[in-house]
Scaffold this motif. Structure first.
Motif, PDB file in Angstrom:
ATOM      1  N   LYS A  94      -8.278   3.185  11.266  1.00 49.21           N
ATOM      2  CA  LYS A  94      -8.885   2.112  12.063  1.00 49.21           C
ATOM      3  C   LYS A  94     -10.199   1.611  11.434  1.00 49.21           C
ATOM      4  O   LYS A  94     -11.269   1.668  12.072  1.00 49.21           O
ATOM      5  CB  LYS A  94      -9.132   2.563  13.511  1.00 49.21           C
ATOM      6  CG  LYS A  94      -7.864   2.925  14.261  1.00 49.21           C
ATOM      7  CD  LYS A  94      -8.138   3.256  15.719  1.00 49.21           C
ATOM      8  CE  LYS A  94      -8.795   4.608  15.883  1.00 49.21           C
ATOM      9  NZ  LYS A  94      -7.889   5.738  15.617  1.00 49.21           N
ATOM     10  N   PRO A  95     -10.143   1.141  10.196  1.00 42.83           N
ATOM     11  CA  PRO A  95     -11.368   0.681   9.533  1.00 42.83           C
ATOM     12  C   PRO A  95     -11.869  -0.622  10.134  1.00 42.83           C
ATOM     13  O   PRO A  95     -11.076  -1.474  10.536  1.00 42.83           O
ATOM     14  CB  PRO A  95     -10.934   0.469   8.082  1.00 42.83           C
ATOM     15  CG  PRO A  95      -9.481   0.128   8.191  1.00 42.83           C
ATOM     16  CD  PRO A  95      -8.953   0.952   9.349  1.00 42.83           C
ATOM     17  N   LYS A  96     -13.165  -0.755  10.179  1.00 42.41           N
ATOM     18  CA  LYS A  96     -13.764  -1.998  10.672  1.00 42.41           C
ATOM     19  C   LYS A  96     -14.369  -2.739   9.485  1.00 42.41           C
ATOM     20  O   LYS A  96     -15.494  -2.475   9.064  1.00 42.41           O
ATOM     21  CB  LYS A  96     -14.833  -1.681  11.717  1.00 42.41           C
ATOM     22  CG  LYS A  96     -14.267  -1.034  12.979  1.00 42.41           C
ATOM     23  CD  LYS A  96     -15.368  -0.729  13.990  1.00 42.41           C
ATOM     24  CE  LYS A  96     -14.787  -0.085  15.242  1.00 42.41           C
ATOM     25  NZ  LYS A  96     -15.842   0.267  16.233  1.00 42.41           N
ATOM     26  N   ASN A  97     -13.573  -3.660   8.929  1.00 40.67           N
ATOM     27  CA  ASN A  97     -14.001  -4.435   7.758  1.00 40.67           C
ATOM     28  C   ASN A  97     -14.443  -3.537   6.606  1.00 40.67           C
ATOM     29  O   ASN A  97     -15.381  -3.829   5.885  1.00 40.67           O
ATOM     30  CB  ASN A  97     -15.145  -5.394   8.134  1.00 40.67           C
ATOM     31  CG  ASN A  97     -14.727  -6.396   9.187  1.00 40.67           C
ATOM     32  OD1 ASN A  97     -13.622  -6.930   9.138  1.00 40.67           O
ATOM     33  ND2 ASN A  97     -15.590  -6.628  10.166  1.00 40.67           N
ATOM     34  N   ASN A  98     -13.745  -2.396   6.460  1.00 35.36           N
ATOM     35  CA  ASN A  98     -14.086  -1.455   5.402  1.00 35.36           C
ATOM     36  C   ASN A  98     -13.037  -1.533   4.302  1.00 35.36           C
ATOM     37  O   ASN A  98     -11.944  -0.973   4.415  1.00 35.36           O
ATOM     38  CB  ASN A  98     -14.181  -0.032   5.964  1.00 35.36           C
ATOM     39  CG  ASN A  98     -14.834   0.929   4.986  1.00 35.36           C
ATOM     40  OD1 ASN A  98     -14.771   0.728   3.782  1.00 35.36           O
ATOM     41  ND2 ASN A  98     -15.449   1.965   5.510  1.00 35.36           N
ATOM     42  N   LYS A  99     -13.374  -2.230   3.220  1.00 33.44           N
ATOM     43  CA  LYS A  99     -12.436  -2.399   2.112  1.00 33.44           C
ATOM     44  C   LYS A  99     -12.133  -1.077   1.419  1.00 33.44           C
ATOM     45  O   LYS A  99     -11.067  -0.905   0.829  1.00 33.44           O
ATOM     46  CB  LYS A  99     -13.003  -3.392   1.102  1.00 33.44           C
ATOM     47  CG  LYS A  99     -13.215  -4.797   1.647  1.00 33.44           C
ATOM     48  CD  LYS A  99     -13.835  -5.695   0.594  1.00 33.44           C
ATOM     49  CE  LYS A  99     -14.102  -7.086   1.161  1.00 33.44           C
ATOM     50  NZ  LYS A  99     -14.757  -7.974   0.160  1.00 33.44           N
ATOM     51  N   LEU A 100     -13.079  -0.140   1.482  1.00 32.52           N
ATOM     52  CA  LEU A 100     -12.896   1.136   0.803  1.00 32.52           C
ATOM     53  C   LEU A 100     -11.690   1.890   1.355  1.00 32.52           C
ATOM     54  O   LEU A 100     -11.005   2.602   0.622  1.00 32.52           O
ATOM     55  CB  LEU A 100     -14.156   2.000   0.940  1.00 32.52           C
ATOM     56  CG  LEU A 100     -15.455   1.433   0.350  1.00 32.52           C
ATOM     57  CD1 LEU A 100     -16.596   2.423   0.544  1.00 32.52           C
ATOM     58  CD2 LEU A 100     -15.285   1.112  -1.118  1.00 32.52           C
ATOM     59  N   SER A 101     -11.424   1.740   2.650  1.00 34.54           N
ATOM     60  CA  SER A 101     -10.290   2.435   3.268  1.00 34.54           C
ATOM     61  C   SER A 101      -8.987   2.063   2.582  1.00 34.54           C
ATOM     62  O   SER A 101      -8.157   2.928   2.268  1.00 34.54           O
ATOM     63  CB  SER A 101     -10.200   2.098   4.757  1.00 34.54           C
ATOM     64  OG  SER A 101     -11.384   2.434   5.424  1.00 34.54           O
ATOM     65  N   TYR A 102      -8.781   0.772   2.351  1.00 38.28           N
ATOM     66  CA  TYR A 102      -7.545   0.292   1.729  1.00 38.28           C
ATOM     67  C   TYR A 102      -7.402   0.834   0.312  1.00 38.28           C
ATOM     68  O   TYR A 102      -6.302   1.218  -0.108  1.00 38.28           O
ATOM     69  CB  TYR A 102      -7.531  -1.237   1.721  1.00 38.28           C
ATOM     70  CG  TYR A 102      -7.413  -1.845   3.094  1.00 38.28           C
ATOM     71  CD1 TYR A 102      -6.171  -2.172   3.626  1.00 38.28           C
ATOM     72  CD2 TYR A 102      -8.535  -2.066   3.885  1.00 38.28           C
ATOM     73  CE1 TYR A 102      -6.045  -2.720   4.891  1.00 38.28           C
ATOM     74  CE2 TYR A 102      -8.434  -2.605   5.161  1.00 38.28           C
ATOM     75  CZ  TYR A 102      -7.183  -2.935   5.657  1.00 38.28           C
ATOM     76  OH  TYR A 102      -7.067  -3.463   6.920  1.00 38.28           O
ATOM     77  N   LEU A 103      -8.493   0.880  -0.424  1.00 40.71           N
ATOM     78  CA  LEU A 103      -8.454   1.347  -1.809  1.00 40.71           C
ATOM     79  C   LEU A 103      -8.224   2.849  -1.876  1.00 40.71           C
ATOM     80  O   LEU A 103      -7.416   3.333  -2.680  1.00 40.71           O
ATOM     81  CB  LEU A 103      -9.751   0.963  -2.528  1.00 40.71           C
ATOM     82  CG  LEU A 103      -9.963  -0.539  -2.703  1.00 40.71           C
ATOM     83  CD1 LEU A 103     -11.384  -0.834  -3.163  1.00 40.71           C
ATOM     84  CD2 LEU A 103      -8.961  -1.099  -3.704  1.00 40.71           C
ATOM     85  N   PHE A 104      -8.934   3.610  -1.040  1.00 45.75           N
ATOM     86  CA  PHE A 104      -8.727   5.057  -1.004  1.00 45.75           C
ATOM     87  C   PHE A 104      -7.283   5.389  -0.629  1.00 45.75           C
ATOM     88  O   PHE A 104      -6.662   6.279  -1.219  1.00 45.75           O
ATOM     89  CB  PHE A 104      -9.679   5.726  -0.007  1.00 45.75           C
ATOM     90  CG  PHE A 104     -11.044   6.022  -0.552  1.00 45.75           C
ATOM     91  CD1 PHE A 104     -11.204   6.863  -1.644  1.00 45.75           C
ATOM     92  CD2 PHE A 104     -12.178   5.474   0.028  1.00 45.75           C
ATOM     93  CE1 PHE A 104     -12.471   7.159  -2.145  1.00 45.75           C
ATOM     94  CE2 PHE A 104     -13.451   5.760  -0.465  1.00 45.75           C
ATOM     95  CZ  PHE A 104     -13.593   6.606  -1.554  1.00 45.75           C
TER      96      PHE A 104
END
Length: 480
Positions: A94-104
């Protein structure tokens, strides 16, 4: 879903579809292809026969027989399930505008151990047996945790998952039951009520787990293999398997080690106030994993045995305990649940004589996701880290594309060469070898695989096979 998210998932799907389309079948797939070529009725009949003669993995066996023969369909289904896994991970985080989540999350699969990738992503039999059920398990637990089983359709769907997931692989059957019991007891602890529907799902899961473990085929196979191991007591089996448990949980999973290092670092930094505790804990949980990241690839290249190093074994057991308590300190129930079922999958394997990269896939994926949840809790959008992760993503994608284009080229030359030599009626058929880190058992190394290899390529059994090495350069380039 935003436009960027759609681009992310579509690009991921196309990348994996491209890789899988270039990938040839190998190992057990040769025999499974032949079984699948006889039609749906035979595919099911073969699975029934193997249930009584070799294994209890009925669901995965049916799918293997069907999809190995219809490999184009498998390419599409597998690529879809990989993207579905990424999507479910993002839904859990449930990332909030966190691009790092998608990459990780994206890097979980391409950055896994190369042998794990070859055994669970590009090898049809290993992929269906060990990966197919993972997205289903995530869906299952997401629905249970959100109590989305009051509707009739959802209830029936969860019943079907409770019955089918246990018949993919033995340790995954046990994990489904363990996960159900954890949720059941947690809900009782919170509400002081027993959820009758989860009881039903658990009973169904137990029944089909028993059908898996107690199948006549499983008994016959157990009676003919690993006889010395089977004679050991439960404690004896655990002690025997501890080196494998540590090795396949930590030492060979370099991306997971990186995630553990980052997770432990950010938790220690946020949770502990005394500087000396921060320094000691950080050093203890960082130095050895960093050294492992160096010595593991060297041990593979130089063929050095690190699996039985007693000091590394003791260290990583302590490392696991501390990391688990740090996870609990965060009070994130999703991360802790994933940590528990992930590590329990390898704990179940302590009762098994058979370890390998593919058997620990679930543990790797769940621990990776558990760590990413906590990492992205503290690491907000950071341009430098984002650029680094994007760079790694681009590099690893290019490497896989180059590797599998060359695998495809090599496969085409292999097929042409075999046809030409058969036409010339040669007694010895020269066949080019693939690197051992691509699709599992792509070079037949035992009598059973050699027989199926000859059947698949229509080579008479009386002809000899001469494997030619030295055609691969720089790990990814094939030269004729």
């Amino acid at each position: 879903m935003s436009k960027k998210e759609k681009v992310f998932y579509i690009s991921s799907f196309l990348f994996y579809l491209f890789i899988l389309s270039l990938s040839p079948i190998s190992g057990d797939d040769w025999g499974n292809y032949i079984a699948g070529s006889n039609g749906l009725y035979h595919c099911i009949g073969n699975a029934v026969g193997m249930y009584f003669s070799w294994e209890g993995r009925f669901v995965s066996r049916v799918l293997i027989n069907i999809l190995t023969y219809h490999k184009i369909l498998w390419n599409i289904v597998n690529a879809f399930l990989i993207v579905l896994f990424n999507y479910l991970c993002i839904k859990i985080i449930k990332p909030k505008n966190n691009k790092l989540s998608y990459l990780f999350v994206f890097l979980i699969i391409p950055f896994m151990n190369l042998y794990t990738f070859s055994q669970t992503i590009t090898w049809v039999a290993g992929n269906i047996t060990y990966f197919f059920e993972i997205p289903l398990i995530l869906i299952y637990y997401m629905m249970l945790s959100k109590k989305k089983y009051d509707f009739k359709f959802n209830f029936i769907f969860l019943l079907l998952l409770s019955a089918s997931i246990p018949m993919f692989a033995e340790h995954m059957a046990a994990i489904l039951v363990i996960g159900n019991l954890i949720i059941l007891f947690y809900n009782y602890y919170k509400t002081k009520k027993i959820d009758k529907k989860i009881i039903i799902f658990t009973i169904v899961a137990i029944v089909f787990t028993l059908l898996m473990y107690l199948s006549p085929g499983t008994k016959l196979r157990s009676a003919s293999e690993n006889l010395d191991f089977n004679k050991l007591s439960i404690l004896g089996k655990i002690i025997y398997n501890i080196p494998a448990f540590v090795y396949y949980t930590f030492m060979d999973n370099y991306y997971l080690l990186v995630l553990f290092i980052i997770t432990n670092f950010v938790i220690i930094k946020k949770r502990f106030k005394k500087k000396w505790i921060k320094i000691l804990l950080t050093l203890f949980l960082t130095v050895v994993p960093l050294i492992t990241l160096i010595i593991y690839p060297l041990s593979v290249v130089k063929n050095i045995n690190i699996i039985n190093n007693i000091w590394l074994i003791i260290y990583y057991i302590v490392f696991l305990i501390i990391s688990f308590f740090l996870n609990i300190f965060e009070k994130n129930k999703e991360s802790t649940f994933l940590f528990i079922i992930g590590i329990m999958a390898n704990c179940v394997m302590l009762m098994s004589p058979t370890w390998g990269y593919r058997t620990t896939l679930f543990t790797y994926m769940m621990l990776a996701l558990a760590n990413i949840i906590l990492i992205t809790k503290y690491l907000k959008n950071n341009k430098f880290i984002e650029y680094i992760l994007k760079l790694f993503s681009i590099i690893i994608c290019i490497m896989f594309i180059v590797l599998y284009i060359n695998i495809f080229r090599c496969q085409k030359d292999l097929e042409k060469g075999i046809k030409k030599q058969l036409k010339e009626n040669k007694d010895v058929i020269d066949v080019v070898m693939f690197p051992n880190y691509v699709n599992c058992n792509i070079n037949p190394d035992n009598d059973f695989h050699l027989v199926k290899y000859k059947e698949y390529y229509s080579i008479p059994q009386d002809k000899q096979i001469n494997f030619i090495d030295g055609k691969w350069h720089y790990f990814v380039i094939y030269k004729k």
